[in-house]
Design an enzyme around this catalytic site. Structure first.
Site, mmCIF file in Angstrom:
data_model
loop_
_atom_site.group_PDB
_atom_site.id
_atom_site.type_symbol
_atom_site.label_atom_id
_atom_site.label_comp_id
_atom_site.label_asym_id
_atom_site.label_seq_id
_atom_site.Cartn_x
_atom_site.Cartn_y
_atom_site.Cartn_z
ATOM 1 N N ARG A 154 -2.573 -7.240 -2.416
ATOM 2 C CA ARG A 154 -1.188 -7.235 -2.889
ATOM 3 C C ARG A 154 -0.228 -7.725 -1.815
ATOM 4 N NH1 ARG A 154 0.807 -1.987 -3.783
ATOM 5 N NH2 ARG A 154 2.678 -3.160 -4.306
ATOM 6 N N ARG B 168 9.309 7.906 -5.915
ATOM 7 C CA ARG B 168 10.226 6.771 -5.838
ATOM 8 C C ARG B 168 10.921 6.500 -7.182
ATOM 9 N NH1 ARG B 168 7.551 1.872 -2.576
ATOM 10 N NH2 ARG B 168 5.754 2.138 -3.941
#
Length: 429
Positions: A402, A125
């Protein structure tokens, strides 16, 4: 280090309220850097990722205040001045999306030094598209010792930005930078995810002039300054889809509220194809399955409005006990089948080749100790544990924290036997 233990076999019955969208909230928080007036975000999730970003924003000069208001959980962010344009590696590495402070810092103060975020377990990414967009807007970019140095002392300029591939993060970043640029910016091949439209709505409430978010072309007319605003974060479509899959997996009937089922039509269509009951309501959707075994169906991930890559791991867990064989193709991120070996520890029959996984449904999963490898993979193991015989223990659940708010509480309220085991060995229900 905390773990989660699940005793399988209990059906789910009850109501689960869907939290605000993590993937939207963290970009909206970054928008607070664009104005010297307070930005009030309601329907805010309380997650490890929002805490990480709040810590970074505080370092940059943002006053971050969390409270419970009339509209639920809210966060007020106020940056009367940017006290620092430096985002260090030790903060940025904790969450990739924190890299998106770069554009707002340059747009408002003309310069910034932000750490590159590094790699990721579900793929590289890279941020090259982010940097290309900022360069198109007139920023001078230098890379040195793992940091991005960006300068635009005379301000950013409107430009035409053409992304060679669709990127949600780069599209959001370009929007955050272009709203204060001089002139008109047009973003081509923009991502179309609903979080983009949410960001547009928030920026426009702050006085920006943004059109087209949610389509492949976004037009932004820059303004000299933005003001404060109040904005409600959209419901989290990934959390909504996750609990929909959990209900289909465990059986029973679960009502998801504060939800927008239109955001996960691709998933709901696959649940219906598999044999689950799906009933839209005024404020969400009801998912039900009463005893019968689901049928195997194939899925292929795609950008919105296609089947979300962030729901792929959860759906794979669902297919582990379905009748027949399903094929799951991952087209967004490489290396995103790392949950497959952990599901196999529970007795799943899965084979992976390149970007495709074949899942042959089994009659029964068996509880075991498993390990989370990323955020979505971690919750797929919890979902599988809901039906596995005996106890399943998931370690490394900091990934889970998260992106899922009060997961044990929400599942437990519907009858799931799930508990958190604190790092010192004591269990917390």
């Amino acid at each position: 280090m905390d773990r989660i233990a699940i005793t399988g076999g209990a059906q789910l019955h009850g109501t689960i309220p869907v939290s605000g969208a993590k993937n939207s909230a963290i970009k909206l928080m970054a928008a607070s850097l664009l104005t010297d007036e307070p930005l009030r975000l309601t329907n805010m999730p309380r997650l490890a990722d929002t805490r990480f970003l709040g810590k970074l924003l505080t370092r940059l000069g943002v006053q971050v205040t969390e409270s419970d208001g009339p509209a639920g959980q809210q966060t007020v962010l106020h940056a009367p001045e940017i006290t620092s344009g430096f985002a260090p590696y030790d903060l940025v590495r904790q969450m990739r999306a924190s890299f998106n402070v770069l554009g707002p810092l340059v747009a408002r103060s003309g310069q910034a030094k932000v750490s590159l975020p590094g790699g990721c377990t579900i793929g590289a990414r890279p941020v090259d598209l982010h940097l290309q967009a900022l360069e198109a807007l007139g920023a001078k970019i230098d890379l040195h010792e793992g940091y991005v140095y960006a300068q635009a002392p005379r301000g950013l300029k409107g430009a035409e930005i053409i992304f060679p591939i669709v990127s949600v993060g780069a599209t959001e970043h370009a929007m955050l930078a272009a709203v204060l640029a001089d002139g008109v910016t047009v973003i081509h091949n923009a991502a179309c995810e609903p979080e983009l439209a949410d960001l547009q709505d928030c920026l426009n409430a702050m006085g920006a002039k943004v059109e087209g978010a949610g389509t492949p072309t976004i037009a932004i007319t820059g303004v000299a300054r933005l003001k404060g605003a109040t904005h409600a974060v959209i419901p989290d479509r990934i959390e909504m889809g996750t609990y929909a899959v959990a209900a289909a997996m465990a059986g029973g009937e679960v009502r998801l509220t504060n939800a927008r089922p239109g955001l996960i039509d691709a998933l709901l269509d696959k649940l219906k194809e598999a044999g689950a009951g799906v009933e839209p309501t005024a404020d969400g959707v009801i998912i039900r399955r009463n005893g019968h075994r689901l049928d195997a169906v194939d899925v292929e991930t795609a950008p919105f409005p296609g089947f979300a890559t962030d729901l792929q791991a959860q759906f794979m867990a669902l297919m582990t006990t379905a009748k027949g064989e399903s094929r799951i193709r991952e087209t967004i991120f490489e290396n995103r089948f790392m949950h497959a070996p952990e599901l196999m520890r529970l007795g799943a029959d899965i084979s992976v080749s390149g970007g495709e996984a074949r899942v042959r449904g089994v009659e029964q999963l068996e509880g075991a100790e498993v390990m989370a490898t990323d955020l979505r993979a971690s919750v797929s193991l919890v979902i599988a544990g809901l039906v596995a015989r005996g106890e399943t223990t998931v370690s490394r659940i900091y990934h889970l924290d998260r992106g899922f708010e009060r997961l044990e509480e929400k599942l437990g309220a519907c009858g799931a036997q799930v508990r958190r085991i604190k790092g010192d060995g004591e269990a917390e229900l």
